[in-house]
Write a protein that holds these residues in place. Structure first.
Motif, PDB file in Angstrom:
ATOM      1  N   ARG A 107       0.744  -1.316   0.033  1.00 40.55           N
ATOM      2  CA  ARG A 107       0.051   0.187   0.188  1.00 40.55           C
ATOM      3  C   ARG A 107       0.718   1.210   0.033  1.00 40.55           C
ATOM      4  NH1 ARG A 107      -3.360  -3.334   3.658  1.00 40.55           N
ATOM      5  NH2 ARG A 107      -5.296  -3.551   2.669  1.00 40.55           N
ATOM      6  N   ILE A 108       1.941   1.156   0.645  1.00 41.77           N
ATOM      7  CA  ILE A 108       2.945   2.508   0.881  1.00 41.77           C
ATOM      8  C   ILE A 108       3.719   2.532  -0.641  1.00 41.77           C
ATOM      9  CG2 ILE A 108       4.949   3.411   1.912  1.00 41.77           C
ATOM     10  CD1 ILE A 108       4.113   1.821   4.348  1.00 41.77           C
ATOM     11  N   LYS A 109       4.087   1.351  -1.173  1.00 42.87           N
ATOM     12  CA  LYS A 109       4.705   1.369  -2.430  1.00 42.87           C
ATOM     13  C   LYS A 109       3.790   2.072  -3.472  1.00 42.87           C
ATOM     14  CE  LYS A 109       6.416  -1.553  -5.775  1.00 42.87           C
ATOM     15  NZ  LYS A 109       6.827  -3.263  -6.479  1.00 42.87           N
ATOM     16  N   LYS A 144       3.441   5.555  -3.137  1.00 40.19           N
ATOM     17  CA  LYS A 144       4.495   6.261  -3.381  1.00 40.19           C
ATOM     18  C   LYS A 144       4.818   6.542  -4.989  1.00 40.19           C
ATOM     19  CE  LYS A 144       9.429   6.133  -2.056  1.00 40.19           C
ATOM     20  NZ  LYS A 144       9.494   7.183  -1.054  1.00 40.19           N
ATOM     21  N   TYR A 185      -0.724   7.942   7.982  1.00 45.34           N
ATOM     22  CA  TYR A 185       0.296   7.283   8.254  1.00 45.34           C
ATOM     23  C   TYR A 185       0.901   6.744   7.008  1.00 45.34           C
ATOM     24  CZ  TYR A 185      -1.053   6.665  12.940  1.00 45.34           C
ATOM     25  OH  TYR A 185      -1.344   6.957  14.517  1.00 45.34           O
ATOM     26  N   ARG A 186       0.123   6.281   5.966  1.00 47.72           N
ATOM     27  CA  ARG A 186       0.383   5.705   4.786  1.00 47.72           C
ATOM     28  C   ARG A 186       1.104   6.992   3.834  1.00 47.72           C
ATOM     29  NH1 ARG A 186      -4.123   2.796   4.467  1.00 47.72           N
ATOM     30  NH2 ARG A 186      -5.268   4.603   3.302  1.00 47.72           N
ATOM     31  N   MET A 221       4.664   7.959   5.079  1.00 43.96           N
ATOM     32  CA  MET A 221       5.653   7.010   4.673  1.00 43.96           C
ATOM     33  C   MET A 221       6.117   7.148   3.449  1.00 43.96           C
ATOM     34  SD  MET A 221       4.377   3.536   6.831  1.00 43.96           S
ATOM     35  CE  MET A 221       3.848   3.686   8.540  1.00 43.96           C
ATOM     36  N   ALA A 222       4.979   7.350   2.616  1.00 41.97           N
ATOM     37  CA  ALA A 222       5.135   7.358   1.064  1.00 41.97           C
ATOM     38  C   ALA A 222       5.965   8.452   0.546  1.00 41.97           C
ATOM     39  CB  ALA A 222       3.916   6.976   0.319  1.00 41.97           C
ATOM     40  N   GLN A 230       4.152   5.513  15.714  1.00 48.99           N
ATOM     41  CA  GLN A 230       4.038   6.196  14.384  1.00 48.99           C
ATOM     42  C   GLN A 230       3.948   7.638  14.368  1.00 48.99           C
ATOM     43  OE1 GLN A 230       1.816   3.172  11.348  1.00 48.99           O
ATOM     44  NE2 GLN A 230       0.956   2.872  13.553  1.00 48.99           N
TER      45      GLN A 230
END
Length: 369
Positions: free
Chosen positions: A75-77, A80, A100-101, A104-105, A133
């Motif tokens: 999901r993060i990938k 991004k 959060y996602r 991170m991304a 987080q």
């Protein structure tokens, strides 16, 4: 042309989803290029302007059998990849996991991220995993949009200093709705049937109100969340033989036309972000009794004794007393309702959009965009 993107789970009909849909459409109408990056699609969703581009950034069919950890990183990938390919000037994340996602991304993408807090932080941002987080990710945020002062005060000064408070825009269908000539002796409530809305307390309180005012009825509008609350309500009604004066109306179209048929409005949540149903009842000019629930949503938009009556959460006795007070005092109802309706000046779509636009431009300026 400015390019902005919103990120959230989906656009299924709910509070945050309605706000994103409205904002995306408004920004598109003002000449911004707008993307809405979502994790999944749903059948019952808000409609986007044709100029708004919807992009899927969630799991793909080939990912379904992968482990939970693998899915988390995918999901993060995918988010991004979206940020790199579309490279919006700013990404605005809505709700906890999306916040959060997005943070991170965003690493090494050059895309600043504004997060938004849409619920009561207590119980949603205070678990050990959340604390880790938050400490790691939230300092990376270019800004934050809160709905209430209670939400803002929960977080550290570094987040408060770069933030703003913007309340939800009210659906304009709830503006300038005339009251019918003969309003029903009814207490009304409209919200999703779900545990934290505490509709069981509302029914129990009304059973006592009805003993004193047997010509009054209670009408609860809202769709079933399938968490068991609807069955609890049905059981209370059945056990008290109240089916002739307590009505579960389900979801209805044109609710604004239904609510004004009643004379008093009740809001009973144990916690909320900033409840749209309360704002809508205020815009209609309803006299309201509301729980003063964390994280301060009702108190942010209502003044006790001026634009409504505020009571402690889970206080059935206070709810009974306040409902009886409104039922027995039409002049107070008229005064409270008239004052409540002024929320339209703060929470119409144009006013809210201007606050979002000004804040976004400030964040972009700080980010050197």
């Amino acid at each position: 042309m400015r390019t902005i993107a919103f990120h959230l789970n989906c656009l299924v009909k709910g509070g945050a989803e309605r706000v994103v849909s409205n904002l995306a459409n408004k920004f598109a109408n003002e000449g911004y290029k707008v993307y809405v990056a979502t994790e999944w699609y749903d059948q019952n969703e808000f409609t986007l302007d044709e100029r708004v581009e919807r992009v899927h950034v969630g799991l793909r069919p080939e990912d379904e059998n992968k482990s939970r950890v693998a899915k988390f990183f995918l999901r993060i990938k995918y988010l991004k990849q979206f940020m790199i390919e579309y490279h919006p000037d700013l990404l605005i994340a809505f709700a906890q996991r999306a916040n959060y996602r997005a943070l991170m991304a965003s690493k090494n993408t050059g895309v600043p991220v504004v997060i938004s807090i849409r619920t009561n932080p207590t119980g949603h941002y205070d678990a050990l995993s959340d604390k880790i987080q938050i400490k790691w990710l939230f300092p990376k945020a270019a800004g934050c949009v809160f709905q209430t002062t209670g939400q803002k005060e929960f977080f550290k000064p570094y987040l408060q200093d770069n933030s703003t408070i913007i309340i939800n825009p009210i659906n304009p269908d709830y503006f300038d709705v005339p009251f019918p000539e003969n309003r029903e002796k009814a207490v009304v409530h409209h919200a999703r049937i779900v545990d934290f809305k505490n509709q069981p307390m509302l029914i129990r309180a009304f059973l006592r109100v009805h003993e004193k005012h047997p010509d009054w009825v209670l009408r609860i509008y809202g769709d079933d969340s399938h968490d068991g609350t609807l069955e609890i309500l049905e059981d209370i009604i059945a056990k008290n033989n109240a089916k002739d004066y307590v009505f579960l109306m389900g979801d209805r179209k044109h609710l604004e036309q239904e609510i004004v048929k009643g004379r008093v409005y009740a809001f009973t949540s144990d916690w909320e972000g900033l409840p749209n149903s309360l704002l809508e009842a205020m815009a209609l000019g309803m006299p309201i009794v509301s729980t003063d629930c964390p994280c301060g949503g009702p108190r942010t938009v209502m003044e006790d004794g001026v634009s409504g009556l505020l009571i402690p959460i889970m206080d059935e006795d206070a709810l009974v007393d306040s409902l009886n007070r409104l039922i027995e005092n039409p002049d107070l109802c008229q005064k409270l309702g008239k004052k409540a309706s002024k929320i339209r000046e703060r929470a119409n779509a144009d006013a809210v959009f201007e606050q979002w636009r000004d804040y976004i431009e400030l964040v972009l300026k700080r980010s050197g965009k």
